[in-house]
Design a protein around this motif. Structure first.
Motif, PDB file in Angstrom:
ATOM      1  N   LEU A  86     -10.766  13.328   0.606  1.00 61.45           N
ATOM      2  CA  LEU A  86      -9.832  12.704   1.546  1.00 61.45           C
ATOM      3  C   LEU A  86      -9.014  11.622   0.855  1.00 61.45           C
ATOM      4  O   LEU A  86      -7.790  11.523   1.043  1.00 61.45           O
ATOM      5  CB  LEU A  86     -10.599  12.096   2.721  1.00 61.45           C
ATOM      6  CG  LEU A  86     -11.196  13.084   3.732  1.00 61.45           C
ATOM      7  CD1 LEU A  86     -12.225  12.384   4.614  1.00 61.45           C
ATOM      8  CD2 LEU A  86     -10.102  13.711   4.594  1.00 61.45           C
ATOM      9  N   ARG A  87      -9.674  10.815   0.034  1.00 59.07           N
ATOM     10  CA  ARG A  87      -8.960   9.760  -0.687  1.00 59.07           C
ATOM     11  C   ARG A  87      -7.946  10.351  -1.656  1.00 59.07           C
ATOM     12  O   ARG A  87      -6.814   9.852  -1.764  1.00 59.07           O
ATOM     13  CB  ARG A  87      -9.962   8.882  -1.441  1.00 59.07           C
ATOM     14  CG  ARG A  87     -10.786   7.989  -0.536  1.00 59.07           C
ATOM     15  CD  ARG A  87     -11.847   7.237  -1.314  1.00 59.07           C
ATOM     16  NE  ARG A  87     -12.557   6.322  -0.422  1.00 59.07           N
ATOM     17  CZ  ARG A  87     -13.748   5.801  -0.695  1.00 59.07           C
ATOM     18  NH1 ARG A  87     -14.365   6.115  -1.832  1.00 59.07           N
ATOM     19  NH2 ARG A  87     -14.310   4.973   0.163  1.00 59.07           N
TER      20      ARG A  87
ATOM     21  N   VAL B 271      -1.241   2.449   7.388  1.00 57.26           N
ATOM     22  CA  VAL B 271      -1.406   2.669   8.825  1.00 57.26           C
ATOM     23  C   VAL B 271      -2.373   3.818   9.083  1.00 57.26           C
ATOM     24  O   VAL B 271      -2.313   4.857   8.403  1.00 57.26           O
ATOM     25  CB  VAL B 271      -0.049   3.001   9.485  1.00 57.26           C
ATOM     26  CG1 VAL B 271      -0.220   3.240  10.990  1.00 57.26           C
ATOM     27  CG2 VAL B 271       0.969   1.890   9.239  1.00 57.26           C
ATOM     28  N   LEU B 272      -3.233   3.639  10.071  1.00 64.11           N
ATOM     29  CA  LEU B 272      -3.997   4.732  10.647  1.00 64.11           C
ATOM     30  C   LEU B 272      -3.530   4.920  12.081  1.00 64.11           C
ATOM     31  O   LEU B 272      -3.299   3.949  12.804  1.00 64.11           O
ATOM     32  CB  LEU B 272      -5.497   4.457  10.630  1.00 64.11           C
ATOM     33  CG  LEU B 272      -6.245   4.686   9.316  1.00 64.11           C
ATOM     34  CD1 LEU B 272      -7.735   4.415   9.507  1.00 64.11           C
ATOM     35  CD2 LEU B 272      -6.042   6.089   8.791  1.00 64.11           C
TER      36      LEU B 272
ATOM     37  N   ALA C 254     -12.858   6.586   4.277  1.00 63.06           N
ATOM     38  CA  ALA C 254     -12.128   7.166   3.154  1.00 63.06           C
ATOM     39  C   ALA C 254     -10.795   6.482   2.893  1.00 63.06           C
ATOM     40  O   ALA C 254     -10.424   6.250   1.728  1.00 63.06           O
ATOM     41  CB  ALA C 254     -11.916   8.666   3.388  1.00 63.06           C
ATOM     42  N   VAL C 255     -10.040   6.154   3.936  1.00 61.90           N
ATOM     43  CA  VAL C 255      -8.642   5.781   3.701  1.00 61.90           C
ATOM     44  C   VAL C 255      -8.197   4.447   4.286  1.00 61.90           C
ATOM     45  O   VAL C 255      -7.106   3.967   3.958  1.00 61.90           O
ATOM     46  CB  VAL C 255      -7.678   6.891   4.184  1.00 61.90           C
ATOM     47  CG1 VAL C 255      -7.993   8.209   3.512  1.00 61.90           C
ATOM     48  CG2 VAL C 255      -7.707   7.039   5.703  1.00 61.90           C
TER      49      VAL C 255
ATOM     50  N   ARG D 162       0.803  -1.225   0.000  1.00 63.13           N
ATOM     51  CA  ARG D 162       0.000   0.000   0.000  1.00 63.13           C
ATOM     52  C   ARG D 162       0.836   1.274   0.000  1.00 63.13           C
ATOM     53  O   ARG D 162       0.289   2.363  -0.114  1.00 63.13           O
ATOM     54  CB  ARG D 162      -0.915   0.019   1.223  1.00 63.13           C
ATOM     55  CG  ARG D 162      -1.972  -1.078   1.248  1.00 63.13           C
ATOM     56  CD  ARG D 162      -2.904  -0.896   2.438  1.00 63.13           C
ATOM     57  NE  ARG D 162      -4.051  -1.800   2.400  1.00 63.13           N
ATOM     58  CZ  ARG D 162      -5.164  -1.620   3.093  1.00 63.13           C
ATOM     59  NH1 ARG D 162      -5.274  -0.568   3.895  1.00 63.13           N
ATOM     60  NH2 ARG D 162      -6.159  -2.489   3.001  1.00 63.13           N
ATOM     61  N   GLY D 163       2.147   1.134   0.155  1.00 63.14           N
ATOM     62  CA  GLY D 163       2.982   2.300   0.409  1.00 63.14           C
ATOM     63  C   GLY D 163       3.054   2.562   1.897  1.00 63.14           C
ATOM     64  O   GLY D 163       2.225   2.072   2.666  1.00 63.14           O
ATOM     65  N   PRO D 164       4.047   3.348   2.348  1.00 65.47           N
ATOM     66  CA  PRO D 164       4.285   3.484   3.783  1.00 65.47           C
ATOM     67  C   PRO D 164       3.487   4.572   4.495  1.00 65.47           C
ATOM     68  O   PRO D 164       3.719   4.825   5.670  1.00 65.47           O
ATOM     69  CB  PRO D 164       5.778   3.809   3.833  1.00 65.47           C
ATOM     70  CG  PRO D 164       6.027   4.566   2.572  1.00 65.47           C
ATOM     71  CD  PRO D 164       5.127   3.936   1.544  1.00 65.47           C
ATOM     72  N   LEU D 165       2.545   5.228   3.819  1.00 66.11           N
ATOM     73  CA  LEU D 165       1.853   6.362   4.423  1.00 66.11           C
ATOM     74  C   LEU D 165       1.055   5.958   5.656  1.00 66.11           C
ATOM     75  O   LEU D 165       0.340   4.954   5.673  1.00 66.11           O
ATOM     76  CB  LEU D 165       0.901   6.993   3.406  1.00 66.11           C
ATOM     77  CG  LEU D 165       0.062   8.173   3.912  1.00 66.11           C
ATOM     78  CD1 LEU D 165       0.947   9.355   4.297  1.00 66.11           C
ATOM     79  CD2 LEU D 165      -0.959   8.594   2.848  1.00 66.11           C
ATOM     80  N   CYS D 166       1.190   6.771   6.693  1.00 66.23           N
ATOM     81  CA  CYS D 166       0.363   6.694   7.898  1.00 66.23           C
ATOM     82  C   CYS D 166      -0.482   7.954   7.967  1.00 66.23           C
ATOM     83  O   CYS D 166       0.060   9.064   7.879  1.00 66.23           O
ATOM     84  CB  CYS D 166       1.251   6.576   9.131  1.00 66.23           C
ATOM     85  SG  CYS D 166       0.408   6.805  10.713  1.00 66.23           S
ATOM     86  N   VAL D 167      -1.776   7.805   8.125  1.00 68.35           N
ATOM     87  CA  VAL D 167      -2.671   8.954   8.258  1.00 68.35           C
ATOM     88  C   VAL D 167      -3.112   9.059   9.710  1.00 68.35           C
ATOM     89  O   VAL D 167      -3.644   8.100  10.284  1.00 68.35           O
ATOM     90  CB  VAL D 167      -3.890   8.840   7.327  1.00 68.35           C
ATOM     91  CG1 VAL D 167      -4.903   9.952   7.622  1.00 68.35           C
ATOM     92  CG2 VAL D 167      -3.457   8.911   5.871  1.00 68.35           C
TER      93      VAL D 167
END
Length: 282
Positions: A264-265, A62-63, A55-56, A19-24
């Motif tokens: 948001l997405r 990560v959330l 949305a995400v 998913r890629g490393p993004l944490c929101v």
């Protein structure tokens, strides 16, 4: 780990690869609720949180809910947090509970049981903790995380300016407090593959960190992308050879686009792509 759950580090590496490393961050503070046209009450909190998850949670690795913004509403707010954690994990996101717990003995053990014990209402994939009562005070949380297959993110080099008076302090052996924390984490993660479960919180806004050994074989949770001034393009410069293990956190940069789910997405996807581009160029 004594349980049957795959270790957090392995699950996180797979999620980052897929998913890629993004944490929101999920930070429902009063000003954001107002920006969304929501009341600063439990109903507004629930609408905000469920919208972010909808949305995400099916697209980011990560959330990271900030527990304080839920706790301020008492038991009803905590109930919203419990539901948000459950729904986010069901959608495939890993949940890092940002509670920054730190205590000693039986109290630390109780915090660990609250967030890291399988079956607990607030069980999360990982928990942020503070080592500033001495790294050894975290042992109950370390033990519980190993048992349940969860992880920890330990405050090491935080982005707030006040942090330096403790984290950069030099011990009698000539090593800074932050470097000592990082060394403890490297020891926890020794021999783990593909990634250890015990990570550090290291601010993306700190600039050159080449004097620190960030190669702890564990994840580096990096707040500061977006509203705090750091950009995805800064990551290779700040984290150097450890950049592949970075989990960049974006909160307001995504959340300010709500309450529209599509917006948001789009914001989350844009940050995720910018991060991928930056890492590919590293």
């Amino acid at each position: 780990m004594t349980g049957t759950t795959e270790p957090f580090g392995a699950r996180l590496r797979r999620a980052m690869d897929e998913r890629g490393p993004l944490c929101v961050g999920v930070d429902p503070h009063a000003s954001l609720l107002a920006e969304w046209g929501l009341n600063d009450d439990v109903a507004g909190l629930e609408r905000f949180s469920r919208t972010v998850v909808e949305a995400v949670a099916d697209r980011v690795a990560v959330l990271k809910p900030q527990s304080a913004f839920f706790e301020r509403f008492g038991s009803r707010g905590v109930a919203v947090l419990e539901k948000s954690v459950e729904e986010a994990r069901a959608a495939g996101a890993l949940v890092v509970m940002d509670a920054k717990r730190g205590d000693i003995g039986s109290t630390m053990a109780a915090y660990a049981e609250s967030f890291l014990s399988e079956g607990a209402p607030l069980f999360s994939d990982a928990l942020t903790v503070s080592p500033y009562l001495g790294y050894g005070s975290l042992k109950p949380a370390v033990d519980m995380a190993r048992e349940s297959g969860a992880g920890l993110f330990v405050l090491a080099l935080t982005s707030n300016p006040e942090g330096g008076e403790v984290q950069h302090a030099v011990r009698a052996d000539g090593r800074s407090v932050a470097a000592t924390v990082l060394a403890h984490l490297a020891a926890e993660n020794a021999g783990e593959d593909p990634l250890g479960s015990f990570g550090a919180v290291v601010g993306a806004t700190l600039g050159d960190l080449s004097s620190y050994d960030l190669g702890i074989n564990g994840p580096l949770l990096a707040p500061g992308i977006g509203a705090q001034g750091a950009t995805p393009a800064d990551l290779p410069r700040v984290f150097g050879t450890a950049v592949r293990d970075v989990v960049p956190n974006v909160s307001r940069g995504v959340l300010r686009h709500g309450p529209d789910v599509a917006a948001l997405r789009t914001a989350a996807d844009r940050f995720a792509q910018e991060i991928r581009t930056a890492l590919a160029a590293a």
